[in-house]
Design a protein around this motif. Structure first.
Motif, PDB file in Angstrom:
ATOM      1  N   HIS A 140      -7.870   9.536  13.592  1.00  0.00           N
ATOM      2  CA  HIS A 140      -8.611  10.143  12.870  1.00  0.00           C
ATOM      3  C   HIS A 140      -7.730  10.540  11.489  1.00  0.00           C
ATOM      4  O   HIS A 140      -6.574  10.773  11.664  1.00  0.00           O
ATOM      5  N   TYR A 141      -8.443  10.512  10.322  1.00  0.00           N
ATOM      6  CA  TYR A 141      -7.515  10.754   8.901  1.00  0.00           C
ATOM      7  C   TYR A 141      -8.378  11.825   8.445  1.00  0.00           C
ATOM      8  O   TYR A 141      -9.597  11.726   7.942  1.00  0.00           O
ATOM      9  N   ALA A 169     -12.961   6.607  -2.342  1.00  0.00           N
ATOM     10  CA  ALA A 169     -12.141   5.384  -2.382  1.00  0.00           C
ATOM     11  C   ALA A 169     -11.036   5.349  -1.071  1.00  0.00           C
ATOM     12  O   ALA A 169     -10.881   4.259  -0.676  1.00  0.00           O
ATOM     13  N   ALA A 170     -10.640   6.542  -0.676  1.00  0.00           N
ATOM     14  CA  ALA A 170      -9.868   6.464   0.251  1.00  0.00           C
ATOM     15  C   ALA A 170     -10.315   6.143   1.685  1.00  0.00           C
ATOM     16  O   ALA A 170      -9.846   5.210   2.450  1.00  0.00           O
ATOM     17  N   SER A 171     -11.753   6.380   1.943  1.00  0.00           N
ATOM     18  CA  SER A 171     -12.509   6.119   2.956  1.00  0.00           C
ATOM     19  C   SER A 171     -12.484   4.670   3.061  1.00  0.00           C
ATOM     20  O   SER A 171     -12.088   3.774   4.007  1.00  0.00           O
ATOM     21  N   VAL A 172     -12.873   3.782   1.904  1.00  0.00           N
ATOM     22  CA  VAL A 172     -12.998   2.293   1.939  1.00  0.00           C
ATOM     23  C   VAL A 172     -11.765   1.747   2.312  1.00  0.00           C
ATOM     24  O   VAL A 172     -11.499   0.849   2.995  1.00  0.00           O
ATOM     25  N   ALA A 173     -10.554   2.207   1.449  1.00  0.00           N
ATOM     26  CA  ALA A 173      -9.371   1.688   1.829  1.00  0.00           C
ATOM     27  C   ALA A 173      -8.858   1.764   3.234  1.00  0.00           C
ATOM     28  O   ALA A 173      -8.335   0.746   4.013  1.00  0.00           O
ATOM     29  N   ILE A 174      -8.933   3.105   3.659  1.00  0.00           N
ATOM     30  CA  ILE A 174      -8.509   3.140   5.188  1.00  0.00           C
ATOM     31  C   ILE A 174      -9.182   2.526   6.122  1.00  0.00           C
ATOM     32  O   ILE A 174      -8.730   2.046   7.084  1.00  0.00           O
ATOM     33  N   LYS A 182     -11.842   7.075  11.927  1.00  0.00           N
ATOM     34  CA  LYS A 182     -12.721   8.182  11.795  1.00  0.00           C
ATOM     35  C   LYS A 182     -12.393   8.949  10.576  1.00  0.00           C
ATOM     36  O   LYS A 182     -11.039   9.412  10.688  1.00  0.00           O
ATOM     37  N   ILE A 183     -13.178   9.250   9.554  1.00  0.00           N
ATOM     38  CA  ILE A 183     -12.827   9.866   8.198  1.00  0.00           C
ATOM     39  C   ILE A 183     -13.274  11.415   8.478  1.00  0.00           C
ATOM     40  O   ILE A 183     -14.423  11.675   8.675  1.00  0.00           O
ATOM     41  N   ALA A 213     -22.274  10.498  -1.160  1.00  0.00           N
ATOM     42  CA  ALA A 213     -20.802  10.036  -0.536  1.00  0.00           C
ATOM     43  C   ALA A 213     -20.901  10.480   1.035  1.00  0.00           C
ATOM     44  O   ALA A 213     -20.054  10.285   1.799  1.00  0.00           O
ATOM     45  N   ALA A 214     -22.201  10.658   1.643  1.00  0.00           N
ATOM     46  CA  ALA A 214     -22.233  11.120   2.944  1.00  0.00           C
ATOM     47  C   ALA A 214     -21.769   9.771   4.020  1.00  0.00           C
ATOM     48  O   ALA A 214     -21.193  10.314   5.038  1.00  0.00           O
ATOM     49  N   ASP A 215     -21.826   8.639   3.595  1.00  0.00           N
ATOM     50  CA  ASP A 215     -21.389   7.534   4.268  1.00  0.00           C
ATOM     51  C   ASP A 215     -19.911   7.557   4.342  1.00  0.00           C
ATOM     52  O   ASP A 215     -19.064   6.643   5.194  1.00  0.00           O
ATOM     53  N   ALA A 216     -19.231   8.211   3.575  1.00  0.00           N
ATOM     54  CA  ALA A 216     -17.736   7.837   3.258  1.00  0.00           C
ATOM     55  C   ALA A 216     -16.888   8.766   4.386  1.00  0.00           C
ATOM     56  O   ALA A 216     -15.754   8.730   4.538  1.00  0.00           O
ATOM     57  N   PHE A 217     -17.543   9.814   5.267  1.00  0.00           N
ATOM     58  CA  PHE A 217     -16.862  10.544   6.081  1.00  0.00           C
ATOM     59  C   PHE A 217     -17.595  10.569   7.343  1.00  0.00           C
ATOM     60  O   PHE A 217     -19.006  10.578   7.266  1.00  0.00           O
ATOM     61  N   ASP A 218     -17.202  10.690   8.519  1.00  0.00           N
ATOM     62  CA  ASP A 218     -17.828  11.027   9.751  1.00  0.00           C
ATOM     63  C   ASP A 218     -17.793  12.393  10.370  1.00  0.00           C
ATOM     64  O   ASP A 218     -18.762  12.529  11.428  1.00  0.00           O
ATOM     65  N   ILE A 219     -16.922  13.092   9.596  1.00  0.00           N
ATOM     66  CA  ILE A 219     -16.622  14.593  10.644  1.00  0.00           C
ATOM     67  C   ILE A 219     -16.518  15.453   9.234  1.00  0.00           C
ATOM     68  O   ILE A 219     -16.040  15.037   8.377  1.00  0.00           O
TER      69      ILE A 219
END
Length: 426
Positions: A140-141, A169-174, A182-183, A213-219
């Motif tokens: 996780h990040y 941007a960070a989510s796509v890159a990671i 998991k973001i 941006a909901a798809d940019a994070f999992d948690i």
């Protein structure tokens, strides 16, 4: 008329009772809610500041943390154009000696400029490099910390849209560098305000969701500090700072039809300072040393029993770095005795049950006893032996709490019979 008055009195009493029930059970997981397969019990972690230790001290503190039973450590790394990669490298190398511990990084802004927002592409490049170097040891990040308050957003106006751009941007890159990542959305600071200086958790989330941006994070992560109230204070209001605030976020996620997302307790705990304290006033309020211990244990138990959607909780803090002897953050220090004191209390108070959630059939399934010749694999769970028959069948015994239970089984090229009893009855 008498019958009418009695009926009216009865309906008023029923209404009051229902309101009390609704108050007492708000946020408690309901069997009618959708239950994500990621909900399988809360892991207990602790916030750390590993950068303060030399190699010997680092090893000593990680050994203590692992021995006390923590499963995760939450460590912050601050962006810098001249970021020193040897620092996290030393941390991850040390963790190889402690396989029971997982490090969760917070990839944060630069404290030297009051965490001013960074160009999203620049920040994304740094986070991608972090994932490329250490992704094999990370699940996780966490992206940034407390972007909903001005002190963690450059001392300027809070900007949820700007944070959403940074996060995306960070989510796509990671994810490009670490496909299983998991973001985690930044842990949001608890605040009763709702303005451009300090924005409460739900309004901030509403603005982030409005950007798509909901798809940019999992948690989603929050900070359920208890302040000066016990963990069983069940008031759930934006105007009240207490342990129950995560329920507001959970209800928001359900309203967005995004209830599959887990909620993390990014930091939680109660601050305790001595009665003779003459330092700075605690922004977290303060409680007695005994209350700090008892509230922490009770808070963990409440989350385990009622909030299967809170899958990770980080106790604040193992050994905080202070600005001096008058810094009230020292009132969170677990390394100075809280964590050690908690261990036997947690073991004593921990109820031997599986709560609401999905639990993979593993050899170390919480409180389960596997009898016989079971075989385990990550793909297929638990398989009974072909010799399981007659008077000596393979069995699994566990205690659960809830209104329903289900077993997920798969088809195979043999036939088996399950005999199930609950409390000794078929």
């Amino acid at each position: 008329m008498a019958l009418f008055i009695l009926a009216l009195a009865g309906s008023l009493a029923a209404g009051l009772l229902q309101r009390q029930i609704d108050f007492e059970t708000r946020g408690v997981f309901d069997v009618g809610e959708r239950l994500s397969e990621t909900y399988n019990g809360s892991k207990l972690g602790v916030v750390v500041s590993l950068e303060q230790y030399d190699p010997a001290e680092l090893e000593e503190n990680l050994a203590q943390i692992a021995e006390l039973g923590f499963q995760t450590v939450r460590q912050t790394y601050h962006y810098s154009p001249s970021f020193d990669w040897s620092v996290p490298a030393a941390h991850f190398a040390a963790l190889e000696n402690h396989p029971s511990l997982m490090l969760v990084p917070v990839l944060d802004g630069d404290p030297s400029n009051d965490f001013s927002p960074i160009n999203p592409e620049v920040f994304a490049t740094w986070t991608a490099e972090f994932a490329s170097r250490f992704g094999s040891q990370i699940d996780h990040y966490i992206i940034w910390d407390e972007p909903n308050i001005t002190t963690h957003w450059g001392m300027g106006e809070v900007n949820p849209q700007g944070y959403a751009a940074l996060l995306s941007a960070a989510s796509v890159a990671i994810r490009e560098a670490d496909s299983t990542a998991k973001i985690v959305l930044a842990p949001l600071a608890p605040t009763t305000e709702n303005n451009l200086i300090n924005m409460a958790e739900v309004p901030f989330l509403e603005a982030v969701y409005s950007t798509g941006a909901a798809d940019a994070f999992d948690i989603v992560a929050v900070k359920p500090y208890g302040f000066d109230l016990p963990p069983d204070d069940r008031t759930v209001e934006q105007a009240v700072l207490n342990f129950s605030r995560p329920i507001l976020v959970r209800e928001f996620l359900n309203a967005q039809e995004d209830g599959d997302k887990e909620v993390w307790g990014g930091n939680f705990g109660w601050n305790s300072l001595p009665e003779t304290w003459t330092g700075a006033e605690s922004p977290w309020e303060t409680v007695s040393a005994n209350d700090q211990i008892n509230y922490t244990v009770a808070g963990i138990e409440r989350a385990k029993q009622e909030w299967p959607w809170m899958s990770q909780m980080f106790l604040h803090h193992w050994e905080p770095i202070t600005t001096g002897a008058s810094d009230p953050i020292i009132g969170f220090s677990g390394q100075n005795g809280l964590a050690q004191t908690l261990r036997p209390l947690l073991a004593e108070s921990s109820q031997p049950f599986i709560g609401p959630g999905f639990y993979p059939a593993t050899a170390d399934l919480h409180n389960a006893e596997w009898l016989g010749d079971w075989r385990f694999s990550p793909d297929f769970g638990a398989d009974m032996s072909q010799k399981s028959e007659g008077d000596n069948p393979d069995q699994v015994v566990f205690t659960f709490e809830g209104t329903d239970i289900g077993l997920k089984v798969r088809r195979a090229n043999f036939r088996a019979r399950f005999n199930i009893t609950i409390d000794g009855e078929p």
